[in-house]
Design a protein around this motif. Structure first.
Motif, PDB file in Angstrom:
ATOM      1  N   VAL A 141       0.870  -1.186   0.000  1.00  0.00           N
ATOM      2  CA  VAL A 141       0.000   0.000   0.000  1.00  0.00           C
ATOM      3  C   VAL A 141       0.904   1.232   0.000  1.00  0.00           C
ATOM      4  O   VAL A 141       1.679   1.441   0.939  1.00  0.00           O
ATOM      5  N   ILE A 142       0.803   2.029  -1.056  1.00  0.00           N
ATOM      6  CA  ILE A 142       1.588   3.274  -1.129  1.00  0.00           C
ATOM      7  C   ILE A 142       0.677   4.414  -0.671  1.00  0.00           C
ATOM      8  O   ILE A 142      -0.296   4.750  -1.343  1.00  0.00           O
ATOM      9  N   ALA A 143       0.998   4.960   0.495  1.00  0.00           N
ATOM     10  CA  ALA A 143       0.169   6.059   1.050  1.00  0.00           C
ATOM     11  C   ALA A 143       1.121   7.123   1.592  1.00  0.00           C
ATOM     12  O   ALA A 143       1.055   7.508   2.766  1.00  0.00           O
ATOM     13  N   VAL A 144       2.035   7.565   0.728  1.00  0.00           N
ATOM     14  CA  VAL A 144       3.114   8.466   1.182  1.00  0.00           C
ATOM     15  C   VAL A 144       2.734   9.945   1.090  1.00  0.00           C
ATOM     16  O   VAL A 144       3.561  10.814   1.385  1.00  0.00           O
ATOM     17  N   GLY A 145       1.511  10.241   0.676  1.00  0.00           N
ATOM     18  CA  GLY A 145       1.062  11.629   0.645  1.00  0.00           C
ATOM     19  C   GLY A 145       1.802  12.463  -0.386  1.00  0.00           C
ATOM     20  O   GLY A 145       2.355  11.948  -1.355  1.00  0.00           O
ATOM     21  N   ALA A 146       1.791  13.768  -0.149  1.00  0.00           N
ATOM     22  CA  ALA A 146       2.442  14.704  -1.077  1.00  0.00           C
ATOM     23  C   ALA A 146       3.234  15.713  -0.259  1.00  0.00           C
ATOM     24  O   ALA A 146       3.118  15.772   0.968  1.00  0.00           O
ATOM     25  N   TYR A 147       4.029  16.508  -0.938  1.00  0.00           N
ATOM     26  CA  TYR A 147       4.823  17.561  -0.288  1.00  0.00           C
ATOM     27  C   TYR A 147       4.151  18.917  -0.519  1.00  0.00           C
ATOM     28  O   TYR A 147       3.217  19.035  -1.311  1.00  0.00           O
ATOM     29  N   SER A 148       4.712  19.943   0.146  1.00  0.00           N
ATOM     30  CA  SER A 148       4.170  21.291  -0.059  1.00  0.00           C
ATOM     31  C   SER A 148       4.696  21.848  -1.378  1.00  0.00           C
ATOM     32  O   SER A 148       5.882  21.729  -1.671  1.00  0.00           O
ATOM     33  N   GLN A 149       3.814  22.457  -2.110  1.00  0.00           N
ATOM     34  CA  GLN A 149       4.186  23.040  -3.411  1.00  0.00           C
ATOM     35  C   GLN A 149       4.817  24.416  -3.167  1.00  0.00           C
ATOM     36  O   GLN A 149       4.277  25.221  -2.398  1.00  0.00           O
ATOM     37  N   THR A 150       5.930  24.687  -3.813  1.00  0.00           N
ATOM     38  CA  THR A 150       6.546  26.018  -3.671  1.00  0.00           C
ATOM     39  C   THR A 150       6.577  26.762  -5.010  1.00  0.00           C
ATOM     40  O   THR A 150       6.968  27.927  -5.065  1.00  0.00           O
ATOM     41  N   PHE A 151       6.222  26.085  -6.088  1.00  0.00           N
ATOM     42  CA  PHE A 151       6.307  26.638  -7.450  1.00  0.00           C
ATOM     43  C   PHE A 151       7.715  27.174  -7.744  1.00  0.00           C
ATOM     44  O   PHE A 151       7.879  28.116  -8.515  1.00  0.00           O
ATOM     45  N   ASN A 152       8.697  26.578  -7.081  1.00  0.00           N
ATOM     46  CA  ASN A 152      10.117  26.964  -7.259  1.00  0.00           C
ATOM     47  C   ASN A 152      10.375  28.446  -6.984  1.00  0.00           C
ATOM     48  O   ASN A 152      11.304  29.024  -7.547  1.00  0.00           O
ATOM     49  N   VAL A 153       9.535  29.048  -6.162  1.00  0.00           N
ATOM     50  CA  VAL A 153       9.796  30.450  -5.794  1.00  0.00           C
ATOM     51  C   VAL A 153      11.067  30.464  -4.934  1.00  0.00           C
ATOM     52  O   VAL A 153      11.128  29.778  -3.899  1.00  0.00           O
ATOM     53  N   PRO A 154      12.087  31.200  -5.349  1.00  0.00           N
ATOM     54  CA  PRO A 154      13.350  31.159  -4.599  1.00  0.00           C
ATOM     55  C   PRO A 154      13.176  31.606  -3.152  1.00  0.00           C
ATOM     56  O   PRO A 154      12.468  32.571  -2.873  1.00  0.00           O
ATOM     57  N   GLY A 155      13.819  30.888  -2.240  1.00  0.00           N
ATOM     58  CA  GLY A 155      13.856  31.270  -0.828  1.00  0.00           C
ATOM     59  C   GLY A 155      12.723  30.710   0.025  1.00  0.00           C
ATOM     60  O   GLY A 155      12.770  30.821   1.248  1.00  0.00           O
ATOM     61  N   VAL A 156      11.715  30.101  -0.603  1.00  0.00           N
ATOM     62  CA  VAL A 156      10.572  29.626   0.196  1.00  0.00           C
ATOM     63  C   VAL A 156      11.011  28.517   1.159  1.00  0.00           C
ATOM     64  O   VAL A 156      10.702  28.559   2.358  1.00  0.00           O
ATOM     65  N   LYS A 157      11.740  27.532   0.636  1.00  0.00           N
ATOM     66  CA  LYS A 157      12.131  26.403   1.494  1.00  0.00           C
ATOM     67  C   LYS A 157      13.000  26.874   2.656  1.00  0.00           C
ATOM     68  O   LYS A 157      12.942  26.324   3.743  1.00  0.00           O
ATOM     69  N   GLU A 158      13.799  27.906   2.424  1.00  0.00           N
ATOM     70  CA  GLU A 158      14.734  28.365   3.463  1.00  0.00           C
ATOM     71  C   GLU A 158      14.063  29.282   4.482  1.00  0.00           C
ATOM     72  O   GLU A 158      14.392  29.233   5.661  1.00  0.00           O
ATOM     73  N   HIS A 159      13.122  30.117   4.045  1.00  0.00           N
ATOM     74  CA  HIS A 159      12.659  31.201   4.929  1.00  0.00           C
ATOM     75  C   HIS A 159      11.166  31.145   5.294  1.00  0.00           C
ATOM     76  O   HIS A 159      10.721  31.966   6.089  1.00  0.00           O
TER      77      HIS A 159
END
Ligand code: FAD
Length: 460
Positions: A141-159
């Protein structure tokens, strides 16, 4: 090379170097081996309902708990305590074998999974190196969900902060209090105070809206009481590229929520595009530089790296998730046929030609369907009935004891509700959906305690 292993869990984790040491675990062959990937709304429910006497069940998940996501916004402002929004995987061990690990690779031909521990590396490991292990399955059973979308906007993952996991809620709560304690320092200028007390949310869907509403409640009650000189400097701004907030809701309810937010002083900046994020500021196409103390980012879903790495299966062109037939079996690309032993549910999967929203409701109903199916199959009985979704409607909290409840798409009791009654339905829905007796006691207990004594503003 796959990108989804990590020693510690985070919503947008970074890859570590792959290890050379590989162990193999094969359960005794007397019972069929069922491996469940993910302990979220889909995976945890399958684990709860599966016949553990007939299936040999293994759970692989980087988190050894289940997140009750609808309560995370409340946890992030202290309306609820963190532990009331999680359920431990260990409640079902040793009946179920559980590994706190990432699944990194699936070999569908050999029915083997490559996994990497999600616990810190052992003392004797080289830096960044983790011992991997293999698991064999008869059904998966694969139920690993999804990640948050950032649309590759620079700096989102860091800040920016995401709100997908209880650890995110904890970080947000700490940051809110940090902003107020910093703004309270006598050395701060009023301009700096205004900047650090600017709370920005990007994404006007239900998660962004509920967080804005919970934050507004916090500011207007406990913060007002304990930081009377600062509360008037605090602002909440909600950005979205879409023309309206709560885009998936009925138009009348969207208008109700918008009017409510305007009345409460929450700024709604729709049709605004964030172009770049830096520490303490972001750049918005329509406004230029926007300083903030806290930025919460909630702009939808991106595919899980494990799902991205599966080249053998057919993907949904829109969500990039796995496609399944109406029995939740994964469709393989080479044959165009479903693999009868591999199932995918929740945010990681879409039924071909019948897309459903990425919600807990859908994940949970698919999980219930799946464990019933697997429990029949293990008894040697046939099960070919398709999955049918029963829409129970959508709820969103919009602050100050009001909510919106959209049942315009439901099969029964069609209609919509906004205001105090919808809020009562919102609270009772989440109270009744809470899984364990422990949390059925804790959740109303914290609601009551915070109503009487206020939220705890300690920061640690
Ligand atoms: C703040 C918030 C509020 C929400 N509110 C609502 C709501 O009110 N109503 C509603 O219907 N929906 C709501 N949702 C949406 C709902 O939470 C999701 O649709 C639901 O969680 C999807 O379930 P899932 O099992 O597919 O994934 P998840 O619940 O995200 O679980 C995925 C699991 O997989 C694990 N995992 C990830 N990668 C791997 C890997 N490589 N190997 C093994 N395991 C892995 C994760 O650790 C996690 O345990 C909300 C979501 C959020 C973030």
């Amino acid at each position: 090379m796959l990108a989804c292993r990590s020693a510690t869990r985070s919503a947008q984790h970074k890859p570590l170097t792959y290890a050379s040491r590989t162990f193999s675990f094969s359960a005794p062959r007397s019972r069929q081996r069922l491996v469940i990937l993910g302990s979220g709304w889909g995976g945890y429910e399958v684990m709860r309902g599966i016949d553990k006497n007939r299936w040999n069940v293994t759970m692989v998940s980087p988190s050894n708990y289940f997140n009750f996501t609808p309560l995370l916004a409340s946890c992030s402002v202290g309306t609820l305590e963190f532990r009331s929004a999680v359920e431990p995987v260990r409640r079902y061990t040793p009946q179920v074998k559980a590994y706190q690990a990432w699944c990194d690779k699936i070999d569908f031909d050999r029915k083997v999974l490559d996994c990497v521990p999600a616990t810190p590396p052992l003392a004797q490991s080289k830096p960044g190196e983790l011992a991997s292990f293999q698991l064999h399955y008869d059904a998966l059973v694969i139920a690993v969900g999804a990640y948050s979308q950032t649309f590759n906007v620079p700096g989102v993952k860091e800040h920016a902060h995401f709100l997908k996991d209880v650890s995110n809620a904890r970080a947000i709560r700490s940051r809110i209090m940090e902003c107020f304690e910093q703004a309270n320092q006598p050395t701060m200028s009023d301009i700096d105070r205004r900047n650090i007390l600017h709370f920005c949310i990007v994404g006007g869907g239900p998660t962004g809206v509920e967080f804005a509403a919970e934050l507004h409640d916090l500011l207007n009650t406990d913060v007002k009481r304990h930081f009377p000189g600062l509360v008037n400097l605090a602002r909440i701004s909600l950005f979205d590229v879409a023309p309206r907030i709560l885009g998936s809701f009925d138009e009348g309810l969207q208008e109700f929520a918008t009017a409510r937010f305007k009345r409460d002083g929450i700024r709604i900046l729709t049709q605004h595009h964030v172009e770049r994020v830096e520490a303490g500021r972001m750049y918005v196409k329509e406004k230029g530089e926007v300083p903030f103390g806290l930025l919460v980012w909630s702009t939808g879903l991106a595919p899980n790296p494990l799902v991205e790495s599966i080249g053998e299966a057919r993907k949904d062109p829109k969500t990039k998730g796995l496609t399944t037939n109406d029995e939740c079996q994964v469709i393989m690309d080479s044959t165009g046929q479903a693999d009868p032993d591999v199932y995918a549910i929740g945010d990681a999967a879409t039924i071909v030609d019948a897309p459903l929203p990425a919600t807990a409701q859908v994940a949970n109903q698919k999980a219930k369907y799946l464990y019933k199916k697997l429990n029949r199959l293990v008894r040697g009985r046939a099960h070919t009935e398709p999955f049918v979704f029963h829409n129970m409607g959508s709820l969103a909290y919009i602050g100050d004891w009001t909510a919106v409840y959209d049942r315009t798409q439901s099969e029964n009791l069609r209609g919509k509700e906004a205001g105090r009654l919808a809020w009562l339905l919102w609270r009772s829905a989440y109270f009744t959906r809470t899984l364990s007796i422990r949390n059925k006691i804790l959740v109303p207990f914290y609601w009551f305690m915070n109503w009487i004594f206020g939220r705890d503003l300690s920061r640690f």
